[in-house]
Design a protein around this motif. Structure first.
Motif, PDB file in Angstrom:
ATOM      1  N   VAL A   1      34.931  28.127 204.182  1.00 29.79           N
ATOM      2  CA  VAL A   1      34.728  28.073 202.724  1.00 29.79           C
ATOM      3  C   VAL A   1      34.432  26.777 201.789  1.00 29.79           C
ATOM      4  N   ARG A   2      34.883  25.833 202.329  1.00 31.25           N
ATOM      5  CA  ARG A   2      34.934  24.440 201.505  1.00 31.25           C
ATOM      6  C   ARG A   2      34.748  23.428 202.732  1.00 31.25           C
ATOM      7  N   PRO A   3      33.692  22.959 203.164  1.00 26.95           N
ATOM      8  CA  PRO A   3      33.806  21.919 204.223  1.00 26.95           C
ATOM      9  C   PRO A   3      34.344  20.370 203.837  1.00 26.95           C
ATOM     10  N   LEU A   4      34.764  19.832 204.789  1.00 21.77           N
ATOM     11  CA  LEU A   4      35.355  18.617 204.441  1.00 21.77           C
ATOM     12  C   LEU A   4      34.352  17.480 205.234  1.00 21.77           C
ATOM     13  N   ARG A   5      33.970  16.655 204.452  1.00 23.39           N
ATOM     14  CA  ARG A   5      32.856  15.457 204.975  1.00 23.39           C
ATOM     15  C   ARG A   5      33.849  14.424 205.441  1.00 23.39           C
ATOM     16  N   LEU A   6      33.878  14.003 206.561  1.00 26.02           N
ATOM     17  CA  LEU A   6      34.427  12.695 207.172  1.00 26.02           C
ATOM     18  C   LEU A   6      33.680  11.888 207.899  1.00 26.02           C
ATOM     19  N   PRO A   7      32.570  11.413 207.344  1.00 25.82           N
ATOM     20  CA  PRO A   7      31.502  10.494 208.095  1.00 25.82           C
ATOM     21  C   PRO A   7      31.902   9.512 208.708  1.00 25.82           C
TER      22      PRO A   7
ATOM     23  N   ASP B   1      29.468   0.121 211.923  1.00 27.31           N
ATOM     24  CA  ASP B   1      29.716  -0.035 210.656  1.00 27.31           C
ATOM     25  C   ASP B   1      31.214  -0.900 210.024  1.00 27.31           C
ATOM     26  N   LEU B   2      32.182  -0.170 210.731  1.00 27.96           N
ATOM     27  CA  LEU B   2      33.559  -0.795 210.513  1.00 27.96           C
ATOM     28  C   LEU B   2      33.821  -2.187 211.217  1.00 27.96           C
ATOM     29  N   ALA B   3      32.941  -2.494 212.405  1.00 27.20           N
ATOM     30  CA  ALA B   3      33.161  -3.854 212.726  1.00 27.20           C
ATOM     31  C   ALA B   3      32.388  -4.774 212.076  1.00 27.20           C
ATOM     32  N   ALA B   4      31.496  -4.359 211.341  1.00 27.03           N
ATOM     33  CA  ALA B   4      30.512  -5.424 210.544  1.00 27.03           C
ATOM     34  C   ALA B   4      31.264  -5.510 209.088  1.00 27.03           C
ATOM     35  N   ALA B   5      32.004  -4.670 208.662  1.00 24.45           N
ATOM     36  CA  ALA B   5      32.656  -4.922 207.260  1.00 24.45           C
ATOM     37  C   ALA B   5      34.139  -4.250 207.513  1.00 24.45           C
ATOM     38  N   PRO B   6      34.835  -4.618 207.989  1.00 27.26           N
ATOM     39  CA  PRO B   6      36.310  -4.135 208.185  1.00 27.26           C
ATOM     40  C   PRO B   6      36.927  -3.880 206.875  1.00 27.26           C
ATOM     41  N   ALA B   7      36.967  -4.607 205.849  1.00 26.76           N
ATOM     42  CA  ALA B   7      37.759  -4.663 204.709  1.00 26.76           C
ATOM     43  C   ALA B   7      37.218  -3.483 203.907  1.00 26.76           C
ATOM     44  N   ALA B   8      35.783  -3.278 203.706  1.00 27.32           N
ATOM     45  CA  ALA B   8      35.363  -2.258 202.948  1.00 27.32           C
ATOM     46  C   ALA B   8      35.215  -0.808 203.528  1.00 27.32           C
ATOM     47  N   GLU B   9      35.005  -0.775 204.811  1.00 25.34           N
ATOM     48  CA  GLU B   9      35.263   0.366 205.687  1.00 25.34           C
ATOM     49  C   GLU B   9      36.592   1.066 205.832  1.00 25.34           C
ATOM     50  N   LEU B  10      37.641   0.119 206.011  1.00 25.35           N
ATOM     51  CA  LEU B  10      38.956   0.613 205.768  1.00 25.35           C
ATOM     52  C   LEU B  10      39.404   1.348 204.527  1.00 25.35           C
ATOM     53  N   ARG B  11      38.988   0.835 203.564  1.00 24.28           N
ATOM     54  CA  ARG B  11      39.207   1.321 202.332  1.00 24.28           C
ATOM     55  C   ARG B  11      38.625   2.870 202.099  1.00 24.28           C
ATOM     56  N   ALA B  12      37.344   3.094 202.704  1.00 29.76           N
ATOM     57  CA  ALA B  12      36.631   4.345 202.587  1.00 29.76           C
ATOM     58  C   ALA B  12      37.411   5.230 203.759  1.00 29.76           C
ATOM     59  N   ILE B  13      37.787   4.670 204.715  1.00 30.10           N
ATOM     60  CA  ILE B  13      38.460   5.302 205.921  1.00 30.10           C
ATOM     61  C   ILE B  13      39.609   5.805 205.483  1.00 30.10           C
ATOM     62  N   ALA B  14      40.436   5.156 204.699  1.00 25.36           N
ATOM     63  CA  ALA B  14      41.952   5.700 204.139  1.00 25.36           C
ATOM     64  C   ALA B  14      41.621   6.822 203.038  1.00 25.36           C
ATOM     65  N   ASP B  15      40.382   6.723 202.473  1.00 21.91           N
ATOM     66  CA  ASP B  15      40.243   7.908 201.241  1.00 21.91           C
ATOM     67  C   ASP B  15      39.837   9.031 202.041  1.00 21.91           C
ATOM     68  N   GLU B  16      38.892   8.881 203.037  1.00 20.60           N
ATOM     69  CA  GLU B  16      38.785  10.268 204.063  1.00 20.60           C
ATOM     70  C   GLU B  16      39.984  10.769 204.694  1.00 20.60           C
ATOM     71  N   LEU B  17      40.852   9.994 205.203  1.00 20.13           N
ATOM     72  CA  LEU B  17      42.150  10.608 205.919  1.00 20.13           C
ATOM     73  C   LEU B  17      42.970  11.048 204.777  1.00 20.13           C
ATOM     74  N   ARG B  18      43.071  10.548 203.606  1.00 21.56           N
ATOM     75  CA  ARG B  18      43.995  11.101 202.731  1.00 21.56           C
ATOM     76  C   ARG B  18      43.301  12.467 202.380  1.00 21.56           C
ATOM     77  N   ALA B  19      42.103  12.469 202.092  1.00 24.92           N
ATOM     78  CA  ALA B  19      41.527  14.011 201.719  1.00 24.92           C
ATOM     79  C   ALA B  19      41.876  15.000 202.839  1.00 24.92           C
ATOM     80  N   ALA B  20      41.724  14.541 204.244  1.00 24.63           N
ATOM     81  CA  ALA B  20      41.995  15.389 205.335  1.00 24.63           C
ATOM     82  C   ALA B  20      43.252  15.844 205.271  1.00 24.63           C
ATOM     83  N   TYR B  21      44.436  14.955 204.849  1.00 26.33           N
ATOM     84  CA  TYR B  21      45.797  15.174 204.897  1.00 26.33           C
ATOM     85  C   TYR B  21      46.146  16.283 203.829  1.00 26.33           C
ATOM     86  N   GLU B  22      45.433  16.187 202.570  1.00 29.77           N
ATOM     87  CA  GLU B  22      45.507  16.768 201.534  1.00 29.77           C
ATOM     88  C   GLU B  22      45.099  18.524 201.782  1.00 29.77           C
TER      89      GLU B  22
END
Length: 261
Positions: free
Chosen positions: A54-60, A121-142
């Motif tokens: 019904v409502r896909p979840l994008r986790l690129p 991409d994560l290896a190239a920019a860990p700090a920025a990518e980890l913030r985006a990954i945290a947002d995706e994991l929070r959305a998946a949990y919710e």
């Protein structure tokens, strides 16, 4: 072949139990990747697939890391809970603080020299990518875990209570030997059978963190390397009964009957 870890007096003294909402979130995504072949959790898998239809979840960023065909996943995605009541937000904050060198080393262990684009991409920019990954994991949990978390948490707490009584009654041997059929304790050494080669676990600081799991059923898993404490995740007791009352959030039937305020 076995994976083994030596637990001395100091490691045993600091071994503890904890619940991991972030670990359950990652395990839930892997369960969806595998097509829900775990019979006890099939009602949840069907519910989750209907929700996502019904409502896909994008986790690129997250999906390529957890859905890879490799036998392991980056250990920093589910750091050890700092305490018995560690929240998802606290675990995500710990994940975001993973040093860049440890991020790259973990990705290299898991993916070798052919990482997926998200890992590169994560290896190239860990700090920025980890913030985006945290947002995706929070959305998946919710979306996928939070609607059922009260029932899941009650089951996980009940399991910890049972294991604590086994430790009281029979010591470390009774505790570890009953966690899983592949897990064995003898002469100060914890071993897991059923692997392709013998491996030695490099324990993190302050002993083991024993983590019961719903979505990890029926497997037992111990981190070979860690950026925090070494976690041993095992299947919680009673998972087969967890979904027997259905998958609707608590109170849904009452809300349908009386109307929502």
């Amino acid at each position: 072949m076995t994976i083994s870890a030596e637990l001395g007096v100091s490691e045993l003294a600091e071994t503890r139990f904890a619940v991991s909402p972030l670990g359950e979130t990652v395990a839930a995504l892997q369960l969806l990747r595998d097509g829900g072949r775990q019979a006890p959790n099939l009602p949840w898998v069907r519910w989750a697939n209907d929700e996502l239809a019904v409502r896909p979840l994008r986790l690129p960023r997250v999906w390529p890391l957890v859905a890879s065909p490799t036998p392991t996943r980056p250990e920093f995605l589910s750091p050890a809970p700092a305490g018995a009541n560690t929240t998802l937000a606290e675990q995500l904050a710990t994940m975001r603080r993973t040093p860049a060198g440890q991020v790259r080393a973990s990705l290299a262990r898991v993916f070798g020299d052919r990482p997926p684009e998200a890992a590169a991409d994560l290896a190239a920019a860990p700090a920025a990518e980890l913030r985006a990954i945290a947002d995706e994991l929070r959305a998946a949990y919710e979306r996928l875990v939070a609607p059922h978390w009260p029932r899941m948490r009650a089951l996980l707490d009940a399991d910890i209570g049972y294991r604590a009584r086994r430790l009281t009654d029979g010591g470390a041997g009774a505790l570890f030997n009953e966690l899983h059929t592949d897990l064995h304790w003898a002469d100060g050494r914890l071993t897991m059978s059923g692997f392709r080669s013998d491996r030695e676990v490099r324990l993190g600081r302050r002993g083991l963190v024993l983590v019961p799991s719903v979505f990890g059923w029926p497997h037992v898993m111990i981190k070979l390397s860690t950026t925090t404490q070494t976690t041993l995740t095992y299947p919680a007791r009673g998972v087969g009964l967890l979904w027997s009352a259905g998958t609707r959030p608590a109170g849904a039937a009452v809300g349908e009957l009386l109307g929502r305020t």
